[in-house]
Design a protein around this motif. Sequence first.
Motif, PDB file in Angstrom:
ATOM      1  N   MET A 108      19.669   0.729  -0.554  1.00  0.00           N
ATOM      2  CA  MET A 108      19.718   2.199  -0.659  1.00  0.00           C
ATOM      3  C   MET A 108      19.489   2.869   0.691  1.00  0.00           C
ATOM      4  SD  MET A 108      17.204   2.565  -3.957  1.00  0.00           S
ATOM      5  CE  MET A 108      15.891   1.588  -3.280  1.00  0.00           C
ATOM      6  N   GLY A 109      19.742   2.138   1.774  1.00  0.00           N
ATOM      7  CA  GLY A 109      19.294   2.585   3.097  1.00  0.00           C
ATOM      8  C   GLY A 109      19.900   3.868   3.610  1.00  0.00           C
ATOM      9  N   ILE A 110      21.110   4.202   3.185  1.00  0.00           N
ATOM     10  CA  ILE A 110      21.653   5.484   3.653  1.00  0.00           C
ATOM     11  C   ILE A 110      20.856   6.603   3.006  1.00  0.00           C
ATOM     12  CG2 ILE A 110      23.651   7.026   3.579  1.00  0.00           C
ATOM     13  CD1 ILE A 110      25.366   4.654   4.045  1.00  0.00           C
ATOM     14  N   ALA A 111      20.578   6.424   1.716  1.00  0.00           N
ATOM     15  CA  ALA A 111      19.840   7.459   0.993  1.00  0.00           C
ATOM     16  C   ALA A 111      18.396   7.553   1.482  1.00  0.00           C
ATOM     17  CB  ALA A 111      19.891   7.174  -0.503  1.00  0.00           C
ATOM     18  N   ILE A 112      17.725   6.415   1.655  1.00  0.00           N
ATOM     19  CA  ILE A 112      16.278   6.512   1.919  1.00  0.00           C
ATOM     20  C   ILE A 112      15.882   6.115   3.340  1.00  0.00           C
ATOM     21  CG2 ILE A 112      15.648   6.183  -0.518  1.00  0.00           C
ATOM     22  CD1 ILE A 112      14.803   3.302   0.185  1.00  0.00           C
ATOM     23  N   GLY A 113      16.845   5.649   4.161  1.00  0.00           N
ATOM     24  CA  GLY A 113      16.490   5.101   5.478  1.00  0.00           C
ATOM     25  C   GLY A 113      15.693   6.050   6.352  1.00  0.00           C
ATOM     26  N   MET A 114      16.168   7.295   6.496  1.00  0.00           N
ATOM     27  CA  MET A 114      15.463   8.233   7.377  1.00  0.00           C
ATOM     28  C   MET A 114      14.145   8.685   6.754  1.00  0.00           C
ATOM     29  SD  MET A 114      17.082  11.395   9.489  1.00  0.00           S
ATOM     30  CE  MET A 114      18.135  10.394  10.512  1.00  0.00           C
ATOM     31  N   GLN A 115      14.126   8.778   5.442  1.00  0.00           N
ATOM     32  CA  GLN A 115      12.899   9.141   4.734  1.00  0.00           C
ATOM     33  C   GLN A 115      11.835   8.048   4.913  1.00  0.00           C
ATOM     34  OE1 GLN A 115      12.021  11.890   3.312  1.00  0.00           O
ATOM     35  NE2 GLN A 115      10.108  11.121   2.440  1.00  0.00           N
ATOM     36  N   VAL A 116      12.257   6.786   4.816  1.00  0.00           N
ATOM     37  CA  VAL A 116      11.337   5.660   5.029  1.00  0.00           C
ATOM     38  C   VAL A 116      10.783   5.733   6.460  1.00  0.00           C
ATOM     39  CG1 VAL A 116      11.299   3.135   5.341  1.00  0.00           C
ATOM     40  CG2 VAL A 116      12.300   4.117   3.274  1.00  0.00           C
ATOM     41  N   ALA A 117      11.667   6.034   7.429  1.00  0.00           N
ATOM     42  CA  ALA A 117      11.224   6.140   8.824  1.00  0.00           C
ATOM     43  C   ALA A 117      10.204   7.267   8.971  1.00  0.00           C
ATOM     44  CB  ALA A 117      12.430   6.390   9.732  1.00  0.00           C
ATOM     45  N   SER A 118      10.433   8.365   8.260  1.00  0.00           N
ATOM     46  CA  SER A 118       9.506   9.484   8.395  1.00  0.00           C
ATOM     47  C   SER A 118       8.149   9.142   7.744  1.00  0.00           C
ATOM     48  CB  SER A 118      10.161  10.746   7.843  1.00  0.00           C
ATOM     49  OG  SER A 118       9.398  11.356   6.883  1.00  0.00           O
ATOM     50  N   GLU A 119       8.176   8.415   6.624  1.00  0.00           N
ATOM     51  CA  GLU A 119       6.913   7.996   5.986  1.00  0.00           C
ATOM     52  C   GLU A 119       6.182   7.007   6.893  1.00  0.00           C
ATOM     53  OE1 GLU A 119       7.547   6.839   1.816  1.00  0.00           O
ATOM     54  OE2 GLU A 119       9.047   8.421   1.655  1.00  0.00           O
ATOM     55  N   LEU A 120       6.934   6.152   7.574  1.00  0.00           N
ATOM     56  CA  LEU A 120       6.327   5.181   8.494  1.00  0.00           C
ATOM     57  C   LEU A 120       5.683   5.892   9.681  1.00  0.00           C
ATOM     58  CD1 LEU A 120       6.003   2.165   9.474  1.00  0.00           C
ATOM     59  CD2 LEU A 120       8.069   2.586  10.792  1.00  0.00           C
ATOM     60  N   CYS A 121       6.422   6.864  10.269  1.00  0.00           N
ATOM     61  CA  CYS A 121       5.915   7.570  11.455  1.00  0.00           C
ATOM     62  C   CYS A 121       4.579   8.254  11.161  1.00  0.00           C
ATOM     63  CB  CYS A 121       6.928   8.601  11.948  1.00  0.00           C
ATOM     64  SG  CYS A 121       8.200   7.841  12.944  1.00  0.00           S
ATOM     65  N   ALA A 122       4.431   8.750   9.927  1.00  0.00           N
ATOM     66  CA  ALA A 122       3.172   9.415   9.570  1.00  0.00           C
ATOM     67  C   ALA A 122       2.004   8.426   9.621  1.00  0.00           C
ATOM     68  CB  ALA A 122       3.289  10.021   8.178  1.00  0.00           C
ATOM     69  N   LYS A 123       2.294   7.137   9.520  1.00  0.00           N
ATOM     70  CA  LYS A 123       1.224   6.124   9.543  1.00  0.00           C
ATOM     71  C   LYS A 123       0.901   5.646  10.967  1.00  0.00           C
ATOM     72  CE  LYS A 123       2.518   4.099   5.084  1.00  0.00           C
ATOM     73  NZ  LYS A 123       1.412   3.925   4.162  1.00  0.00           N
ATOM     74  N   ILE A 124       1.845   5.884  11.911  1.00  0.00           N
ATOM     75  CA  ILE A 124       1.609   5.387  13.274  1.00  0.00           C
ATOM     76  C   ILE A 124       0.800   6.424  14.040  1.00  0.00           C
ATOM     77  CG2 ILE A 124       2.668   4.486  15.395  1.00  0.00           C
ATOM     78  CD1 ILE A 124       5.208   3.945  13.796  1.00  0.00           C
ATOM     79  N   VAL A 125      -0.498   6.191  14.159  1.00  0.00           N
ATOM     80  CA  VAL A 125      -1.359   7.164  14.831  1.00  0.00           C
ATOM     81  C   VAL A 125      -1.595   6.682  16.248  1.00  0.00           C
ATOM     82  CG1 VAL A 125      -3.571   8.336  14.740  1.00  0.00           C
ATOM     83  CG2 VAL A 125      -2.445   7.609  12.619  1.00  0.00           C
TER      84      VAL A 125
END
Length: 364
Positions: free
Chosen positions: A346-363
């Motif tokens: 489902m990477g086209i649908a969720i790929g950028m969203q997954v990246a944004s959720e990941l970025c919120a975790k990288i402090v």
Amino acid sequence: MGREFSFWEREVWLNKQDLLIIGGGIVGASTAMLYKEKHPDHDVLIIDKGLVPEGASTRNAGFCCVGTMSEHLADMKIAGVETVLKRIERKWKGLNLLKETMGEDLIGYEHSGGYEIFTDDKLFETCSEKVEWMNSELKNRLGVDSVYSVQEYQGYPAIFNHVEGSVNSGMLMRELHKRISKMGVRVWWNSEVESVASKKVSLKGGVDIHAENVVIATNGFTKRLIDLPIKPARGFVFITKPIDGFGWKGTFNHNAGYVYFRNVDNRLLLGGARDLAKEEETTDQFGTNQKIRDYLISFANDVIRLPKGWEIDMEWSGIMGVTENKEPIIEETEKGLFVAAGLSGMGIAIGMQVASELCAKIVR
Ligand SMILES: Cc1cc2nc3c(=O)[nH]c(=O)nc-3n(C[C@H](O)[C@H](O)[C@H](O)COP(=O)(O)OP(=O)(O)OC[C@H]3O[C@@H](n4cnc5c(N)ncnc54)[C@H](O)[C@@H]3O)c2cc1C
């Protein structure tokens, strides 16, 4: 002995990264972009084993989909109703984020809607009965009216979805890489990571690189680097030569999303049918399964009813990463080591969203 490096090479090129991302597909490249927006002065490096992002992001079918009724019902049996409804929300959010961030024209977005076509009357009946319930759930969750409607297409019973469309996957990935290049993100192509341990990334050929934070965005190849419950899943696709009068326009699914096809101008792009040989297709090696290829050719003849004389122009495979309940893994597995993988087709649908959720975790 490993390769020899100078003081300058070690100090400036190999050991000063704030963020090192393994994998330059939609997840890795979007992570670089979103992280750089937050930290413009940080040094970000992507390392990819391919000459292009050779996993799934440039090899997929380009569907921007929230999913079909039969796929949702099948998924609910495995993951439960609430997980699947939340997944639809994540896809919806992800598609909007992708279109708003990239711009529809630059990624070749076409808003065609999506049809699920049925050749099994019983399945059609089961899915149709659930349309009203699903629409009322999605009205509450997405704020959109009547997402699904029962229709007919090319003589087949069908369920239409008016929120879907398609992109040109090549344009999408080129544009994403153009953007991160302008932002100063470095990309090393043709460089395979062999192992990752405690912020140290070792390339094939004996090169070690250190970074403050490391992200593994290798989806279907993740098992080669870290032991997580993500299985590789090979998908096969072909595109025909142009066909005069080709009448199917838009994106189409069949059999719980296992078979998918669309028009690309007046060509047919057709793929899937991994369910015919699930065990054999649980592989991270590119290649063709003849049984699947034969099935798709007969599907093109018997179901899509292509006119006699049509020909395949190009064919290829891509590797997905699939988790048991199709939920992606987005986590920090040890201090400074992050994983965003298992996008389960489902990477086209969720790929950028997954990246944004990941970025919120990288402090940092
Ligand atoms: C045939 C097919 C059709 C699909 N159709 C659709 C669709 O229509 N709609 C949709 O939403 N999704 C679709 N998908 C799924 C979608 O393409 C993926 O979910 C998405 O591309 C995953 O993106 P990613 O960045 O996580 O992984 P990838 O795009 O696979 O990127 C991972 C990158 O990591 C690199 N890499 C791997 N291991 C290493 C290593 N050890 N060292 C260095 N680099 C490494 C690879 O070269 C690759 O470039 C399809 C997939 C396939 C295969």
